[in-house]
Structures are given as C-alpha cells and as structure tokens.
Design an enzyme around this catalytic site. Structure first.
Site, PDB file in Angstrom:
ATOM      1  N   GLU A  85       0.810  -1.215   0.000  1.00 28.87           N
ATOM      2  CA  GLU A  85       0.000   0.000   0.000  1.00 28.87           C
ATOM      3  C   GLU A  85       0.846   1.269   0.000  1.00 28.87           C
ATOM      4  O   GLU A  85       0.339   2.368  -0.240  1.00 28.87           O
ATOM      5  CB  GLU A  85      -0.929   0.016   1.225  1.00 28.87           C
ATOM      6  CG  GLU A  85      -2.055  -1.008   1.174  1.00 28.87           C
ATOM      7  CD  GLU A  85      -3.051  -0.744   0.053  1.00 28.87           C
ATOM      8  OE1 GLU A  85      -3.147   0.418  -0.400  1.00 28.87           O
ATOM      9  OE2 GLU A  85      -3.725  -1.686  -0.383  1.00 28.87           O
ATOM     10  N   GLU A 116       7.646 -22.148   7.665  1.00 27.29           N
ATOM     11  CA  GLU A 116       8.040 -21.319   8.811  1.00 27.29           C
ATOM     12  C   GLU A 116       8.926 -22.054   9.811  1.00 27.29           C
ATOM     13  O   GLU A 116       9.357 -21.468  10.806  1.00 27.29           O
ATOM     14  CB  GLU A 116       6.788 -20.825   9.543  1.00 27.29           C
ATOM     15  CG  GLU A 116       5.975 -21.935  10.197  1.00 27.29           C
ATOM     16  CD  GLU A 116       4.757 -21.390  10.940  1.00 27.29           C
ATOM     17  OE1 GLU A 116       4.689 -21.618  12.159  1.00 27.29           O
ATOM     18  OE2 GLU A 116       3.915 -20.743  10.303  1.00 27.29           O
TER      19      GLU A 116
END
Length: 302
Positions: A85, A116
C-alpha cells in the site's frame, strides 16, 4: 517445545467464550466485539517501542535503506499488505517498504506447509533481497517463537541492520533475537489459538502506525493530506486535485492545470501555486527542503 506452546498467552483458553458454540449470532459477534475492544489498549502499552521502530525506519530510509517486514502465514500476509500500500499512498518505490512471507508470494493465498519451521529460511530470504546494515527489519510472529522469523532477525542483527520483533506474548523468543521487541499482549483469543483475530488486528494497527508515521516524518504528508499520492488512475487524480484545492484555495480548473504541469505530482503543484514558481523551480525548492512541502513553501516565500 509443546509445553512452552501451552504456556503462551495466545494459546490459552478464553474463559469468557467457553460457551460460544451455544450462543446465537448476536451473542457470538458481541463476544468477538468485546474482545476486540481490548486491542487498541494493548497497542497503547507499547507506543514507546513503536516510536523506536519508527525512528529506526526513518534513519534507514534517509540512508537509502529499506523498511522490511518478514513473517509467516497471517503475520507475513499483514507485512506484505502494509508494504504494497505504500507505493500508491506515498509514491515510494516498490522496494522502499518490502514485505517478505515464508514460502514466497504463492504463500499469500495458499498455506505452504513447513515454510516457517526453519531458521535458515528466514536468513536465506533476507540474503536474497540483499539485506544491508542500512535496513530496518521487522519480524512478525504472533506466538513470538516462529523459527523463520527468529532466523531472519538473528541474521539482520548479525550484519548490523536494525532488528525489531513484533509479537503478542511477553518475553517472546524472537525478542531475544532482535534489538527491540514490540510485545502487544492482547490476551486469549475468542477461538483458542486463532491469532488471525486479536493478535493480527493488533499487528495490523502497529504496522499501520510504523509505515504511516515513517512516511509523515519523511515529508510525504502536508497537514494531514497525502501530498505524495501516486496518481495512477482517475480516482487518485481527483483526490490529487482536491488536495491541491484544499491547500491552495485554487479552483478546480487551476488545480487540474497545475497538477498536469507538475507531471501529476501533487507536491510540486502545491509549491508552484503557493510560491508562484514554475515546475523546475518548485522541484528545486523541494530538493532543498528534503521533500518537505511546508519547508519548500517557506524557502520559496523568503
């Protein structure tokens, strides 16, 4: 490891929602709302640590470095979301604020099993983006124990980059691997262990603060207006025109004309109107002011 997991606040059962499966719709959403009200209060408790992260991010950008978010699963997605953004909102380059998720871009929409679980994967992903000592890295993990994030922060600290750990548990493991820890303790989730809820909401708020405050400090906001908005479509062009009108009291046609003369850049358009200069002169004033519109106007009026 399993014993440690059970001791985490984010993994404990919420006494207030033990019977949520028996509630009607209003009861369920009211219970969720009641818990969500605690999030902003928890964020308020860590404002000093957030301040430090913002100061470090500003230092990095001034040195030509980057603000880098890294995480797995929901945490990684939140970092990517905040990062992507920044170019349309603040006209930053795509790598100024960078979001990295364990498993790569495909992990944004599909869970990647085991991505992960390895510390070396976090280190590897930072090496792949050529991490330097000028960068600030924010590792995100609600549990505070994700190996991928721990490895990334350890590597960042090792090479001299600023390392910030963002978690939702006190005394988080990833905090030990970082220069500073932002531990936003929101308490037990409505659904036990579902950290996509309160923990994720808290982390979204923190990331919004870090990126927005950093961009304000970097001169990308005038008053409370997004004067560095990237005019990439008609909606954003109309917003840019409204910003120019608001700041300069110009009418629509004059604001549009000056925006186009400023190559669709709001900041020089404002400076052009406020100081009665042309585009080249306005850009020179902005360069002298380090991109700060208020300072550029002041210099131009002297």
């Amino acid at each position: 490891m399993e014993e440690h997991l059970h001791s985490l606040t984010t993994e404990m059962r919420n006494e207030g929602t033990m019977n949520i499966d028996r509630m009607d719709t209003m009861g369920i959403i009211s219970a969720i709302n009641k818990e969500d009200l605690k999030v902003a209060v928890a964020v308020q408790e860590v404002l000093p640590e957030i301040e430090t992260a913002v100061d470090w991010a500003c230092e990095s950008l001034k040195k030509g470095g980057r603000l880098i978010y890294i995480g797995a699963g929901t945490s990684g997605r939140l970092g990517v979301l905040d990062a992507v953004e920044c170019p349309p909102t603040f006209s930053t380059t795509p790598d100024t604020v960078l979001g990295i998720i364990a498993g790569g871009e495909k992990a944004f929409v599909h869970a990647i099993e085991g991505a992960e679980d390895k510390e070396e994967f976090g280190e590897r992903d930072l090496i792949e983006v050529d991490l330097t000592a000028n960068d600030t890295v924010i590792g995100i993990a609600a549990s505070g124990r994700t190996p991928y994030v721990k490895g990334a922060l350890r590597y960042a600290k090792k090479i001299g980059a600023k390392a910030v750990a963002l978690s939702s548990n006190k005394n988080a493991i990833i905090t030990e691997a970082a220069d500073i820890g932002i531990e936003v303790v929101v308490g037990q989730e409505v659904l036990t262990g579902s950290t996509r809820m309160k923990a994720a909401t808290a982390h979204k708020m923190v990331l919004n603060m870090i990126s927005t405050a950093t961009m304000i400090r970097m001169g990308k906001v005038y008053e409370n207006l997004m004067v560095d908005v990237h005019v990439s479509n008609q909606k954003l062009k109309e917003r840019a025109i409204r910003i120019i009108e608001t700041v300069t009291d110009a009418d629509y046609e004059h604001a549009l004309n000056m925006l186009e003369k400023a190559k669709n850049q709001v900041k020089p358009a404002i400076v052009m109107i406020k100081t009665s200069n042309d585009y080249v002169q306005a850009m020179e004033l902005l360069e002298k002011a380090g991109g700060d519109v208020r300072k550029a106007i002041s210099i131009g009026e002297d």
